[in-house]
Design an enzyme around this catalytic site. Sequence first.
Site, PDB file in Angstrom:
ATOM      1  N   THR A 188     -87.243 -24.642 102.359  1.00 31.76           N
ATOM      2  CA  THR A 188     -88.430 -24.433 103.165  1.00 31.76           C
ATOM      3  C   THR A 188     -89.766 -23.923 102.424  1.00 31.76           C
ATOM      4  O   THR A 188     -90.949 -24.153 102.772  1.00 31.76           O
ATOM      5  CB  THR A 188     -87.957 -23.220 104.330  1.00 31.76           C
ATOM      6  OG1 THR A 188     -87.051 -23.767 105.054  1.00 31.76           O
ATOM      7  CG2 THR A 188     -89.198 -23.058 105.385  1.00 31.76           C
ATOM      8  N   HIS A 196     -87.878 -19.032 106.646  1.00 33.94           N
ATOM      9  CA  HIS A 196     -87.293 -19.142 108.102  1.00 33.94           C
ATOM     10  C   HIS A 196     -87.831 -20.158 108.824  1.00 33.94           C
ATOM     11  O   HIS A 196     -89.178 -19.944 109.192  1.00 33.94           O
ATOM     12  CB  HIS A 196     -87.085 -17.636 108.557  1.00 33.94           C
ATOM     13  CG  HIS A 196     -86.306 -16.537 107.804  1.00 33.94           C
ATOM     14  ND1 HIS A 196     -86.253 -15.536 107.891  1.00 33.94           N
ATOM     15  CD2 HIS A 196     -85.614 -17.002 106.552  1.00 33.94           C
ATOM     16  CE1 HIS A 196     -85.595 -14.786 107.237  1.00 33.94           C
ATOM     17  NE2 HIS A 196     -85.235 -15.678 106.231  1.00 33.94           N
ATOM     18  N   LYS A 202     -74.859 -24.850 111.338  1.00 35.00           N
ATOM     19  CA  LYS A 202     -74.811 -26.296 110.987  1.00 35.00           C
ATOM     20  C   LYS A 202     -73.502 -27.084 110.915  1.00 35.00           C
ATOM     21  O   LYS A 202     -73.223 -27.941 110.294  1.00 35.00           O
ATOM     22  CB  LYS A 202     -75.555 -26.628 109.636  1.00 35.00           C
ATOM     23  CG  LYS A 202     -77.241 -26.158 109.647  1.00 35.00           C
ATOM     24  CD  LYS A 202     -77.528 -26.685 108.321  1.00 35.00           C
ATOM     25  CE  LYS A 202     -78.917 -26.911 108.447  1.00 35.00           C
ATOM     26  NZ  LYS A 202     -79.825 -27.648 107.318  1.00 35.00           N
ATOM     27  N   ASP A 247     -80.790 -19.604 102.824  1.00 28.91           N
ATOM     28  CA  ASP A 247     -81.032 -20.802 103.711  1.00 28.91           C
ATOM     29  C   ASP A 247     -79.867 -21.204 104.689  1.00 28.91           C
ATOM     30  O   ASP A 247     -79.519 -22.152 105.076  1.00 28.91           O
ATOM     31  CB  ASP A 247     -81.104 -21.975 102.896  1.00 28.91           C
ATOM     32  CG  ASP A 247     -82.228 -21.928 101.858  1.00 28.91           C
ATOM     33  OD1 ASP A 247     -83.608 -21.767 102.185  1.00 28.91           O
ATOM     34  OD2 ASP A 247     -82.048 -22.273 100.604  1.00 28.91           O
TER      35      ASP A 247
END
EC number: 6.3.4.4
Length: 428
Positions: free
Chosen positions: A301, A46, A333, A18
């Site tokens: 996800t 993804h 991120k 992730d």
Amino acid sequence: MRGREDANARVLGSQWGDEGKGKLVDILAREYDVVARCQGGANAGHTIYDDDGKKYALHLVPSGILNENATCVVGNGVVVHLPGMFDEIDALLKAGVDARGRMMVSDRAHLLFDLHKEIDGLREAELSGNKIGTTKRGIGPAYASKATRNGVRLGDIRDADKFANALRTLAADAAARFDGFEYDVEAEIVRYREIASRIEPFIADTVEYVNDAHRNGKKILVEGANATMLDLDFGTYPFVTSSNPAIGGVSNGLGLAPRKFETIIGVAKAYTTRVGAGPYPTELFGDVADKLRELGYEYGTTTGRPRRIGWLDMVALNYANQINGFTHLNITKLDVLSEMDELKIGVAYELPNGKTTTAFPADIATLENVKVVYETLPGWKTDIANVRSWDDMPENAKKYILRCEELSGVECRYIGVGPGRDAMVIKP
């Protein structure tokens, strides 16, 4: 935006998955002729966005599918659930992205059936309090079928009788092993006879294809699934996946020699996350964990499960670099950390015997009882979601990235500051 790569490249996860590999692959794919998956299955999730901000959640289809000029390859090391793959292909087509003629699947790839998913659930139930925390997508049982040499390969679907007998054998073995196993094998055989004609245009000798592409000077980008800390050999065993997301899985899963790749990009979040059970030294709890989870929308996800949250673990990242030999990193991120007053990086472990180490232990019991030695850095308390150049980055954000480079010895070339395609700073 465009990347800076001019050679065949591998994009690999350096943590517990992730990390945001799909976004980088999507960005780089515009510079590549071939984009390939080499291992894993639909347990990989993804998420990518097109230039209009439209979101695509992919599990089997390579992230390079949005590049109309790239051929997408699903290699021999991937376990493929054909109904699930066609669900993705159909969803893409509805969104205006046609995979037909641009995507091929290895005739050597092993098939993952619904019976593997059933086995996955039964196996987890058996483990009770010692559950691995799988996605229950059947990945482990499918690789187990492959390892015990009674798996079914995609090429087998071309021979209806051979395929049916192989699937009946798989079902009989599962019924003998699990009391609660329920599976209508004959209905599944009928279902796959209908699928056979649809999958035929996608079936290819991908080993020959990727090597021929390399011989003809085409650029190849490999998209790793899962991550190094989930690798069957190098991860936190047994809390791992059932394939090799580390560097070795690339050649094994594509049939392309290691020397044919010059670039190895490790993808790492600016903090860490993990889904499922297993040791996690820098794990956070309470308000800080909740805040980062919400800011980063840290939910799987594939499963939708809340992800576990932790500070950046440089011991684990350096271990991943040691195994993979990263030429540079993509830190993702970074924007999620913008509201934090201070940040921590785990730089060493204090072992139960009192000794301090920067080596990542193999023993699970040891990992579960280490005390992390942290380095504290100041936050920047500035929204960086719209930053697009290194020069415009807040000084403390720069210091965080530069410290990551110092501790890892690897250039942080790509810095993610948001989910969109353009939300990536390329460090000069």
